[in-house]
Write an enzyme that holds these catalytic residues in place. Structure first.
Site, PDB file in Angstrom:
ATOM      1  N   CYS B  35       0.810  -1.211   0.000  1.00  0.00           N
ATOM      2  CA  CYS B  35       0.000   0.000   0.000  1.00  0.00           C
ATOM      3  C   CYS B  35       0.846   1.265   0.000  1.00  0.00           C
ATOM      4  O   CYS B  35       0.325   2.358  -0.098  1.00  0.00           O
ATOM      5  CB  CYS B  35      -0.957   0.004   1.180  1.00  0.00           C
ATOM      6  SG  CYS B  35      -0.134   0.160   2.742  1.00  0.00           S
ATOM      7  N   CYS B 106      -2.021  -2.516   8.367  1.00  0.00           N
ATOM      8  CA  CYS B 106      -1.462  -1.338   9.047  1.00  0.00           C
ATOM      9  C   CYS B 106      -0.945  -1.726  10.426  1.00  0.00           C
ATOM     10  O   CYS B 106       0.080  -1.223  10.887  1.00  0.00           O
ATOM     11  CB  CYS B 106      -2.515  -0.238   9.190  1.00  0.00           C
ATOM     12  SG  CYS B 106      -3.047   0.470   7.632  1.00  0.00           S
TER      13      CYS B 106
END
Lengths: 401, 297
Positions: B35, B106
């Site tokens: 990402c 994340c």
């Protein structure tokens, strides 16, 4: 002010006049246009009027060239699948790397079925190499599909010229024009474009209505069969209220065309210049001298788009981003990657797309708050030092998973 | 828009411990190619006591990446290094009352930054062994790399096999086309062809249409099934609240604050997902129930 909506390339507010025009078609005008009785007849006439309003905006030669569909994606799929079915001996397709997924995903699906897909590359401003395109055109190509204006940067492709080149080579030409229709003048009767897609909700009509323009004489195979609607080219009972709505929206767009290209353009230019003057290490992406009047796509280096959007949203400002994290897929924007924007900048790209409802006060407000948001995020970015990017010898170079 | 918990939003809008730490003696710089996010974690470690005295971060990333970084620094401050190494990405997600399945990476990045920083302090070289692919199964947050590796390692050949080994595809079944594509590719590597057929979903994996009461009873019965095990270790678990996909529990007795708590919760969460046939988050209630209750009218 209840929020500043600068995400009109995603979708638009339905114009009040459009809502008013469509409402009777839910209640007193509920008839099926295919019926013989008077309930249906009036609805049939209303659809005919809407078809002419769309024809007018597109500059199409015949009203029968307008086929109502459910959305831009359906129009795109219909165009590609019709072209390959109508030309079974041709096994190649030419498209561009900047197309919308509605084209790209359909092309990669056709690739699995044995088609050869040529994807034209672009330079750092998103411009095509027409020599490469000319070399690929041959009698093996079933269809070329190139967008009129890019949804992320607003930049135009030279579709009129590309259509002429395709025509000369005996190849069908389709353009996905969902971002362009209503914002730029279009005159299809004097073009070599064979098929063109538009989507109602991008020009202040409701969601769930689209159009495929099909030039008279172009060989066609329907996606949906089963009825005589749209002269058998798109079976299924007509979405009458939305068709009427799209007709009115096209008429309003035609009337606002000058405003869009003068006042909306001025506000967009003011916004872009205002932000770039106040924010260091930021730049506009795309072919900025050759783009839609309503779109500005700004890359803010060293920060990430979703974070920018969340903070803008706190001020009631709606925009969109090419960052990986704002899409469901987590893939960074294929448009920014194709233009070779480094990803510390691509992730911070933020698209502001205006409409004829955008006001000067709204633009002033966005110019006022954006620099603070960027500074706030740069303060916690590992790529950013006290006053600018971290010096090269100390540059942040993480271990990547 | 992502379905972020209030706690994620709060840690994004007011991140704790953001910015450079001048006298850091342990720094971990990691990023996720998938990402494009990147994170620098800076620690000040007391060499005598092996304790983290201060922790700060700088993050280039989205809302949940910034919130995960903020949560990580809060969790590890005051911890001994050996204890900090046991902090899992699930702990980070739990601290934030959960993350959307697409955003779990994340929290993984946070854990990796921590490992990298501690390796840096100890003069070791940290190697990342974790590879991420595109998310295939959104019900259970399983990516393409994991599915591909599992198919290869276990010579799987059907979608059912993939469901049984990874749970991917066992929920809403929308991702079966994606799973088939992986099977076609891996089967071709070993010279076989994929034979398509309709998938019989295992009974338990079908998302049952339960009323709230039935759903809570199912959750209770799963908790009952693990209770004897916990009680053997002088602990217990109780259901506090169910809010959509988030299930709040209290770990009591010896389980409360136990070092194995995160692993235990993860195991129970998997059991719950398998039984309910949907993605759920199991969150220890002390991390969220009080603030949630307070924020509720």
């Amino acid at each position: 002010m209840d929020g500043i909506y600068l995400d009109n390339n995603a979708t638009t507010r339905v114009d009040d006049a459009v809502v008013a025009a469509m409402l009777p078609f839910f209640s007193e005008q509920f008839g099926n246009p295919s019926s013989m009785h008077s309930f249906g007849n009036k609805v049939g006439l209303a659809i005919k009027k809407a078809r002419m309003q769309v024809q007018e905006l597109l500059g199409a030669e015949h009203e029968s060239e307008i086929i109502f569909t459910s959305c831009g994606t359906e129009s795109d799929s219909t165009a590609l699948l019709s072209a390959v079915k109508a030309n079974p001996e041709k096994k190649e397709i030419i498209t561009t790397v900047l197309e919308h997924p509605a084209i790209l995903a359909q092309c990669s699906h056709l690739e699995k079925e044995g088609y050869k897909i040529h994807t034209l590359k672009v330079d750092e401003k998103g411009r095509l190499d027409l020599d490469e395109y000319a070399r690929l055109l041959s009698d093996r190509v079933a269809v070329v599909s190139a967008m009129w204006a890019n949804n992320e940067t607003g930049s135009y492709f030279p579709v009129l010229k590309m259509a002429e080149m395709a025509h000369a080579a005996g190849v069908l030409f389709h353009s996905d024009a969902v971002q362009a229709v209503g914002k730029v003048p279009i005159d299809l009767k004097n073009s070599k474009i064979d098929m063109l897609s538009l989507s109602g909700h991008k020009l202040h009509a409701p969601k769930g209505i689209g159009v495929l323009y099909l030039k008279r004489g172009v060989r066609f195979r329907p996606l949906l069969r089963g009825g005589n609607q749209e002269r058998g080219r798109r079976a299924g009972t007509e979405n009458t209220a939305s068709i009427v709505a799209l007709g009115v929206a096209c008429e309003l767009a035609q009337a606002a065309m000058h405003y869009e290209n003068t006042e909306v353009r001025r506000l967009r230019d003011k916004l872009e210049a205002g932000i770039l003057a106040r924010v260091p290490r930021a730049f506009a992406t795309g072919d900025v001298d050759n783009r839609l009047p309503n779109t500005s796509n700004i890359a803010f280096e060293f920060i990430e788009g979703e974070a920018i959007l969340l903070l803008l949203n706190k001020f009631g400002i709606a925009a969109s981003s090419g960052s990986a994290c704002t899409s469901g897929s987590l893939e960074p924007s294929h448009v920014m990657r194709a233009m070779g924007i480094p990803y510390t900048a691509a992730h911070g790209t933020t698209r502001f797309s205006l409409s004829r409802y955008t006001t000067e006060a709204e633009i002033d407000r966005v110019i006022q708050v954006t620099p603070g948001i960027v500074a706030q995020l740069r303060k916690i970015s590992p790529y950013w030092g006290e006053t600018g990017p971290v010096a090269e010898d100390k540059a942040f170079a993480p271990v990547y998973a | 828009m992502w379905d972020y918990s209030d706690k994620v939003k709060e840690h994004f809008f007011s991140p704790r411990n953001a910015g450079a730490l001048e006298d850091a003696n342990a720094v971990g710089d990691v990023g996720s190619l998938n990402c494009g996010d990147a994170l620098r974690l800076m620690l000040k470690v007391d060499a005598d006591t092996q304790t983290i005295q201060d922790a700060r971060f700088q993050t280039f990333g989205c809302g949940s990446a910034i919130a995960s970084s903020s949560a990580l620094t809060e969790i590890i401050k005051g911890m001994k290094l050996d204890d900090a190494l046991k902090v899992s990405n699930q702990d980070i997600a739990d601290y934030l009352d959960g993350l959307p399945p697409e955003k779990m990476h994340c929290s993984v990045m946070g854990r990796e930054a921590l490992q990298a920083a501690i390796a840096n302090f100890r003069g070791e070289v940290w190697n990342d062994d974790h590879e991420e692919g595109a998310l295939i199964c959104k019900c259970f947050a399983i990516d393409a790399v994991l599915i591909e590796e599992t198919v290869r390692a276990n010579s799987l050949s059907t979608v059912e096999d993939v469901i049984n080994y990874t749970k991917a595809g066992g929920g809403c079944s929308s991702c079966h086309e994606g799973i088939e594509e992986i099977l076609v590719k891996v089967l071709a590597e070993r010279g076989e062809t994929f034979s398509p057929h309709n998938v019989e979903l295992p009974e338990a994996a079908k998302p049952a249409k339960l009323t709230n009461l039935q759903r809570i009873k199912r959750i209770e019965s799963v908790l009952d099934s693990v209770r004897p095990q916990l009680q053997r270790d002088h602990g217990d678990i109780e259901l506090v609240d169910v809010d959509g996909k988030t299930i709040y529990v209290n770990m009591t007795g010896a389980c409360a604050g136990c070092q194995m708590e995160a692993m235990t919760l993860q195991g129970i969460q998997e059991k719950l997902m398998a039984d309910l046939g949907e993605f759920v988050k199991l969150v220890p209630s002390r991390a969220g129930s009080l603030s949630r209750a307070a924020s509720r009218p």
